[in-house]
Design a protein around this motif. Structure first.
Motif, PDB file in Angstrom:
ATOM      1  N   LEU A 522     -30.989 -29.406  25.565  1.00  0.00           N
ATOM      2  CA  LEU A 522     -30.398 -30.064  24.399  1.00  0.00           C
ATOM      3  C   LEU A 522     -29.089 -30.763  24.751  1.00  0.00           C
ATOM      4  CD1 LEU A 522     -31.112 -27.305  21.724  1.00  0.00           C
ATOM      5  CD2 LEU A 522     -32.145 -29.574  21.837  1.00  0.00           C
ATOM      6  N   GLN A 523     -28.260 -30.117  25.581  1.00  0.00           N
ATOM      7  CA  GLN A 523     -27.008 -30.754  25.974  1.00  0.00           C
ATOM      8  C   GLN A 523     -27.256 -31.956  26.887  1.00  0.00           C
ATOM      9  OE1 GLN A 523     -24.234 -29.985  24.511  1.00  0.00           O
ATOM     10  NE2 GLN A 523     -25.228 -28.278  23.441  1.00  0.00           N
ATOM     11  N   SER A 524     -28.246 -31.861  27.760  1.00  0.00           N
ATOM     12  CA  SER A 524     -28.573 -32.994  28.637  1.00  0.00           C
ATOM     13  C   SER A 524     -29.069 -34.183  27.820  1.00  0.00           C
ATOM     14  CB  SER A 524     -29.629 -32.569  29.662  1.00  0.00           C
ATOM     15  OG  SER A 524     -29.143 -31.544  30.504  1.00  0.00           O
ATOM     16  N   LEU A 525     -29.936 -33.936  26.845  1.00  0.00           N
ATOM     17  CA  LEU A 525     -30.434 -35.015  25.991  1.00  0.00           C
ATOM     18  C   LEU A 525     -29.302 -35.631  25.181  1.00  0.00           C
ATOM     19  CD1 LEU A 525     -33.759 -33.377  24.787  1.00  0.00           C
ATOM     20  CD2 LEU A 525     -33.540 -35.364  26.279  1.00  0.00           C
ATOM     21  N   ARG A 526     -28.379 -34.796  24.755  1.00  0.00           N
ATOM     22  CA  ARG A 526     -27.233 -35.330  24.020  1.00  0.00           C
ATOM     23  C   ARG A 526     -26.449 -36.307  24.877  1.00  0.00           C
ATOM     24  NH1 ARG A 526     -21.770 -34.138  23.176  1.00  0.00           N
ATOM     25  NH2 ARG A 526     -21.840 -32.567  24.814  1.00  0.00           N
ATOM     26  N   VAL A 589     -39.002 -26.206  20.896  1.00  0.00           N
ATOM     27  CA  VAL A 589     -39.772 -27.419  21.203  1.00  0.00           C
ATOM     28  C   VAL A 589     -39.496 -28.550  20.208  1.00  0.00           C
ATOM     29  CG1 VAL A 589     -42.120 -28.372  21.262  1.00  0.00           C
ATOM     30  CG2 VAL A 589     -41.576 -26.290  22.525  1.00  0.00           C
ATOM     31  N   PRO A 590     -39.515 -28.332  18.894  1.00  0.00           N
ATOM     32  CA  PRO A 590     -39.269 -29.440  17.958  1.00  0.00           C
ATOM     33  C   PRO A 590     -37.900 -30.094  18.142  1.00  0.00           C
ATOM     34  CG  PRO A 590     -40.235 -27.580  16.806  1.00  0.00           C
ATOM     35  CD  PRO A 590     -39.868 -27.088  18.163  1.00  0.00           C
ATOM     36  N   LEU A 591     -36.871 -29.278  18.349  1.00  0.00           N
ATOM     37  CA  LEU A 591     -35.538 -29.838  18.543  1.00  0.00           C
ATOM     38  C   LEU A 591     -35.465 -30.674  19.812  1.00  0.00           C
ATOM     39  CD1 LEU A 591     -33.334 -26.737  17.586  1.00  0.00           C
ATOM     40  CD2 LEU A 591     -33.835 -28.729  16.180  1.00  0.00           C
ATOM     41  N   ILE A 592     -36.049 -30.166  20.877  1.00  0.00           N
ATOM     42  CA  ILE A 592     -36.007 -30.890  22.143  1.00  0.00           C
ATOM     43  C   ILE A 592     -36.853 -32.166  22.063  1.00  0.00           C
ATOM     44  CG2 ILE A 592     -36.610 -30.752  24.603  1.00  0.00           C
ATOM     45  CD1 ILE A 592     -35.951 -27.782  24.473  1.00  0.00           C
ATOM     46  N   TYR A 593     -37.978 -32.099  21.361  1.00  0.00           N
ATOM     47  CA  TYR A 593     -38.822 -33.291  21.243  1.00  0.00           C
ATOM     48  C   TYR A 593     -38.086 -34.415  20.510  1.00  0.00           C
ATOM     49  CZ  TYR A 593     -42.457 -36.496  19.806  1.00  0.00           C
ATOM     50  OH  TYR A 593     -43.186 -37.634  19.582  1.00  0.00           O
ATOM     51  N   GLN A 594     -37.331 -34.086  19.498  1.00  0.00           N
ATOM     52  CA  GLN A 594     -36.610 -35.136  18.796  1.00  0.00           C
ATOM     53  C   GLN A 594     -35.571 -35.789  19.705  1.00  0.00           C
ATOM     54  OE1 GLN A 594     -35.752 -34.518  14.812  1.00  0.00           O
ATOM     55  NE2 GLN A 594     -34.314 -36.212  14.627  1.00  0.00           N
ATOM     56  N   GLY A 595     -34.910 -34.985  20.560  1.00  0.00           N
ATOM     57  CA  GLY A 595     -33.996 -35.576  21.518  1.00  0.00           C
ATOM     58  C   GLY A 595     -34.709 -36.450  22.519  1.00  0.00           C
ATOM     59  N   LEU A 596     -35.910 -36.035  22.937  1.00  0.00           N
ATOM     60  CA  LEU A 596     -36.691 -36.850  23.877  1.00  0.00           C
ATOM     61  C   LEU A 596     -37.144 -38.155  23.237  1.00  0.00           C
ATOM     62  CD1 LEU A 596     -38.878 -34.066  25.540  1.00  0.00           C
ATOM     63  CD2 LEU A 596     -37.243 -35.534  26.733  1.00  0.00           C
ATOM     64  N   SER A 597     -37.508 -38.107  21.969  1.00  0.00           N
ATOM     65  CA  SER A 597     -38.006 -39.309  21.293  1.00  0.00           C
ATOM     66  C   SER A 597     -36.922 -40.357  21.106  1.00  0.00           C
ATOM     67  CB  SER A 597     -38.611 -38.934  19.935  1.00  0.00           C
ATOM     68  OG  SER A 597     -37.607 -38.413  19.073  1.00  0.00           O
ATOM     69  N   GLN A 598     -35.660 -39.968  21.220  1.00  0.00           N
ATOM     70  CA  GLN A 598     -34.554 -40.901  21.035  1.00  0.00           C
ATOM     71  C   GLN A 598     -34.073 -41.527  22.339  1.00  0.00           C
ATOM     72  OE1 GLN A 598     -31.609 -38.579  19.018  1.00  0.00           O
ATOM     73  NE2 GLN A 598     -32.669 -38.621  17.038  1.00  0.00           N
ATOM     74  N   LEU A 599     -34.679 -41.136  23.471  1.00  0.00           N
ATOM     75  CA  LEU A 599     -34.260 -41.699  24.748  1.00  0.00           C
ATOM     76  C   LEU A 599     -34.574 -43.191  24.803  1.00  0.00           C
ATOM     77  CD1 LEU A 599     -35.304 -39.004  27.392  1.00  0.00           C
ATOM     78  CD2 LEU A 599     -33.006 -39.597  26.649  1.00  0.00           C
ATOM     79  N   ILE A 621     -45.652 -34.371  27.567  1.00  0.00           N
ATOM     80  CA  ILE A 621     -45.914 -32.926  27.517  1.00  0.00           C
ATOM     81  C   ILE A 621     -45.424 -32.348  26.199  1.00  0.00           C
ATOM     82  CG2 ILE A 621     -45.257 -30.707  28.537  1.00  0.00           C
ATOM     83  CD1 ILE A 621     -45.315 -32.064  31.267  1.00  0.00           C
ATOM     84  N   TYR A 622     -44.273 -32.806  25.733  1.00  0.00           N
ATOM     85  CA  TYR A 622     -43.744 -32.286  24.481  1.00  0.00           C
ATOM     86  C   TYR A 622     -44.562 -32.780  23.285  1.00  0.00           C
ATOM     87  CZ  TYR A 622     -39.793 -29.356  25.582  1.00  0.00           C
ATOM     88  OH  TYR A 622     -39.025 -28.304  25.981  1.00  0.00           O
ATOM     89  N   GLU A 623     -45.144 -33.924  23.418  1.00  0.00           N
ATOM     90  CA  GLU A 623     -46.044 -34.363  22.357  1.00  0.00           C
ATOM     91  C   GLU A 623     -47.246 -33.437  22.266  1.00  0.00           C
ATOM     92  OE1 GLU A 623     -46.988 -38.372  23.240  1.00  0.00           O
ATOM     93  OE2 GLU A 623     -45.030 -39.176  22.667  1.00  0.00           O
ATOM     94  N   TRP A 624     -47.734 -33.026  23.417  1.00  0.00           N
ATOM     95  CA  TRP A 624     -48.863 -32.094  23.407  1.00  0.00           C
ATOM     96  C   TRP A 624     -48.432 -30.709  22.919  1.00  0.00           C
ATOM     97  CZ3 TRP A 624     -49.832 -33.781  29.127  1.00  0.00           C
ATOM     98  CH2 TRP A 624     -50.340 -35.069  29.136  1.00  0.00           C
ATOM     99  N   ARG A 625     -47.247 -30.258  23.330  1.00  0.00           N
ATOM    100  CA  ARG A 625     -46.772 -28.944  22.902  1.00  0.00           C
ATOM    101  C   ARG A 625     -46.497 -28.921  21.404  1.00  0.00           C
ATOM    102  NH1 ARG A 625     -42.034 -26.688  26.676  1.00  0.00           N
ATOM    103  NH2 ARG A 625     -42.401 -24.855  25.358  1.00  0.00           N
ATOM    104  N   LEU A 626     -46.047 -30.052  20.877  1.00  0.00           N
ATOM    105  CA  LEU A 626     -45.698 -30.100  19.472  1.00  0.00           C
ATOM    106  C   LEU A 626     -46.923 -29.927  18.573  1.00  0.00           C
ATOM    107  CD1 LEU A 626     -43.121 -30.478  17.796  1.00  0.00           C
ATOM    108  CD2 LEU A 626     -43.719 -32.882  17.560  1.00  0.00           C
ATOM    109  N   ALA A 627     -48.097 -30.228  19.099  1.00  0.00           N
ATOM    110  CA  ALA A 627     -49.319 -30.101  18.312  1.00  0.00           C
ATOM    111  C   ALA A 627     -49.582 -28.663  17.893  1.00  0.00           C
ATOM    112  CB  ALA A 627     -50.508 -30.637  19.106  1.00  0.00           C
ATOM    113  N   GLY A 637     -31.088 -34.386  13.649  1.00  0.00           N
ATOM    114  CA  GLY A 637     -30.310 -35.552  13.247  1.00  0.00           C
ATOM    115  C   GLY A 637     -29.884 -36.378  14.438  1.00  0.00           C
ATOM    116  N   ASP A 638     -29.229 -37.472  14.146  1.00  0.00           N
ATOM    117  CA  ASP A 638     -28.710 -38.292  15.232  1.00  0.00           C
ATOM    118  C   ASP A 638     -27.635 -37.521  15.976  1.00  0.00           C
ATOM    119  OD1 ASP A 638     -28.896 -41.275  13.220  1.00  0.00           O
ATOM    120  OD2 ASP A 638     -30.366 -40.368  14.561  1.00  0.00           O
TER     121      ASP A 638
END
Length: 682
Positions: A522-526, A589-599, A621-627, A637-638
């Protein structure tokens, strides 16, 4: 024969009368003041010392007096010795001091048996420095602070120094070994204990201090600063004036375990009193060796006394010579175990035990930490088991797997107790932040971040960051003072990281690996979403304007330093993000996926190999895990750098099957090639 014996008996009787006469003269002289010494001291000394001088003392004898050296090499021409106190029973009593000392802390105390000592052939460099320092009459410092991490062997070094100074040099004045295991510590008895030990080994000082306490017994009830001045500073100033102490014949005082001397305020007072005395001393005839852990308050106390003010600092490192010393200790100890259990080994066998691989593996595991090495030796040589070969194999397997529970009783229990005591001293309100920082270092031991960079990466307030580390300076290599650091922030020894990663050892201080990597992800994505540099941080020039201004929590001294730190953190984030995402906890997973989707990837350049490809694969991979998750998950949030409250409105994720694009295929192939290359290189 009978006639010859008569003169002999008369001569013996005459000698006896002479002795009786001198003894009676001695008893009378005790009630008379020492006018010669008093006049000489008043002409040369400070008026504060007159109080010590105006005490009844023995009169000097008539005629010349021979000056000898006692067992400690100190000239016995003190008025007490001149008057005839050659018999220890004639020396003034110090019973009052004896009633106000700390028991079981002296050099040969039974409570410390067997005391730790440096293994033969180890710590040669530091021991040589101490010996040269004591022997050098032109020394320019008289206080040596020896510090090191928990378990590095400070007490063994202090014991060896004290014994060498007593047995070989004859210059030991006192040696105190403080430990929490010895019982309740009373700060008001610290300096009286030092004074008592000096009095038992240095007769001139014993005379002065006994006379002082006879007239001023309440000194033992006063504060530490006053006790030090009355019991140490003023008497030794007088002794130096009288020529009983000089740089060429100093006394050494060894204090081990300063960090265990009661509360921090008391420890700080001890250092201030000794340091101020050293700073104001005109010569260096009373020497001090203080051994302790590098606690933050002690670093602050000793920081006031630089080398130019009579203080020198020496660190016992686990690197370099420390690793060689531990290797020598392990080699000799295992050889002794083999000799002890000859019946276990085949006498006709040519197999070497331990093998070179086993010895080097064990030495690498110890990495210069003597407490780890001694714990391993106790486990291997356990007489209750009687199988050194099997014990060594079990110990090494447990170390490799980082799980000592299967080894039965934990062989590293003494070391773990030290770690638990250290962590237990952390205040409860700061403990979560402390464990968060320590866990980051435990699971990322090779991270390149400096203390300020780590604080900014974890988005922590600098005051909170520093406060949370105040109690763990003995296990974390924290440069001091921190704002001026140039070294990366990490643990002193790998065994502490293993302790934190093993729930069977650390208990309530354990941090699960998945949660730690969730935090890192989460900190890396931030940081990646804030910087958006070209090719994920490989260059500092953004391809398009950054969405928000980066505000560092801990500001560097200038703008150029700030930009360097932002670039360094961005490079680290892009290097570890994909791995941290793959190892993160399932619930995150949901929190990390949202950070990934904003890259955002650079639109004008191809993906950088291999990091950008790894991030693309991580996204899929996170799209698959999110299922496998529910439709509604909390929204992060942003990602902003301000302290404004984030929107808690739930966000709906709707899963849609996406075909594998050409870009995904290239990314997967690149990752596969990268993984094969890493495996071959390993």
């Amino acid at each position: 024969m009978h006639e010859e014996s008569i003169p002999r008996r008369k001569a013996a009787a005459s000698r006896k009368n002479d002795v009786d006469g001198r003894s009676s003269g001695l008893q009378v002289s005790l009630s008379q003041p020492n006018h010669n010494v008093l006049a000489r001291a008043r002409a040369t000394e400070d008026p504060k010392e007159h109080e010590l001088l105006d005490q009844p003392g023995p009169s000097p004898p008539q005629g010349p007096v021979r000056s000898d050296r006692n067992a400690q090499g100190i000239v016995d021409d003190h008025p007490l010795m001149i008057a005839g106190y050659r018999n220890p029973n004639d020396i003034p009593d110090i019973e009052l001091l004896l009633k106000n000392i700390i028991l079981g802390v002296d050099l040969d105390a039974g409570l410390r048996y067997p005391p730790p000592r440096c293994h033969k052939g180890t710590r040669q460099t530091l021991l040589g420095k101490v010996s040269s320092w004591i022997a050098n009459a032109d020394r320019d410092w008289s206080l040596l602070w020896i510090y090191g991490s928990a378990g590095v062997g400070k007490s063994a070094l202090a014991q060896t120094i004290a014994e060498h100074c007593r047995d070989q040099l004859g210059r030991l004045g006192a040696a105190l070994f403080i430990s929490k295991k010895s019982g309740h510590f009373r700060p008001d008895r610290f300096f009286p204990t030092v004074a008592y030990q000096i009095a038992t080994s240095f007769p001139p000082y014993r005379y002065l201090i006994s006379q002082l306490l006879k007239d001023h017994p309440t000194i033992l009830e006063q504060d530490s600063a006053t006790q030090f001045r009355k019991l140490i500073s003023e008497p030794f100033a007088l002794l130096k004036t009288q020529g009983k102490l000089a740089p060429s014949m100093p006394l050494l005082i060894v204090l081990d375990g300063l960090d265990e001397c009661g509360v921090q305020e008391a420890q700080f007072e001890f250092v201030e009193a000794i340091g101020e005395y050293v700073r104001l001393a005109k010569d260096h005839s009373l020497l001090w060796v203080i051994c302790s852990r590098p606690e933050s308050h002690l670093k602050t106390a000793f920081l006031k006394f630089a080398t130019g003010s009579g203080c020198k600092k020496e660190q016992i490192s686990v690197r370099g010579e420390g690793e060689n010393d531990v290797f020598l200790y392990l080699q000799d100890s295992l050889s002794n175990i083999r000799d002890k259990y000859l019946y276990v080994f085949d006498p006709d066998s040519t197999i070497l035990w331990p093998s070179n691989i086993e010895l080097r593996t064990l030495s690498k595991a110890a990495s210069g930490l003597f407490s780890f090495a001694s714990s391993a030796i106790r486990s291997v040589g356990d007489s209750g088991v009687g199988d050194p070969q099997g014990q060594l194999t079990t110990f090494l397997e447990s170390y490799e797997s980082n799980h000592f529970a299967k080894a039965g009783e934990n062989p590293l229990l003494p070391l773990d107790r030290d770690y638990i005591d250290i962590l237990s001293s952390v205040p409860h309100d700061t403990l979560p932040i402390t464990l968060r920082i320590l866990a980051f270092c435990a699971y990322n031991p090779r991270h390149p971040l400096l203390p300020r960079e780590l604080c900014n990466f974890l988005c922590l307030d600098p005051a909170v960051f520093l406060e949370s580390l105040c109690e763990v300076h003995s296990v974390v290599d924290i440069p001091f003072p921190v704002p001026d650091q140039i070294d990366r922030f990490n643990l002193y020894h790998s065994s502490f990281g293993q302790f934190l990663r093993d729930p069977s050892r650390s208990g309530s201080f354990y941090s699960p690996e998945a949660k730690v990597f969730s935090d890192v992800a989460l900190q890396s994505l931030r940081w990646l979403n804030l910087t958006t540099p070209c090719s994920r941080g490989l260059t500092a020039v953004p391809c398009f304007p950054v969405r928000t201004t980066i505000q560092l929590q801990w500001d560097p001294p200038d703008k150029s330093s700030a930009q360097r730190e932002i670039n360094a953190i961005g490079r680290y984030a892009s290097a570890v993000c994909w791995k941290a995402c793959l190892l993160a906890a399932e619930e995150d997973v949901p929190l990390i996926y949202q950070g990934l989707s904003q890259l955002h990837f650079c639109p004008s350049k191809p993906l950088a190999y291999p990091r950008d490809h790894l991030m693309v694969v991580t996204q899929r991979i996170y799209e698959w895990r999110l299922a496998s998750h529910v439709d509604k998950t909390p929204e992060i949030g942003d990602i902003e750098t301000t302290d404004e409250a984030q929107d808690d409105k739930p966000h709906e994720y709707k899963w849609e099957e996406k075909p594998l694009t050409e870009r995904d295929a290239v990314a997967l192939l690149a990752v596969f090639v990268f993984a094969i290359a890493q495996y071959i290189a390993f």
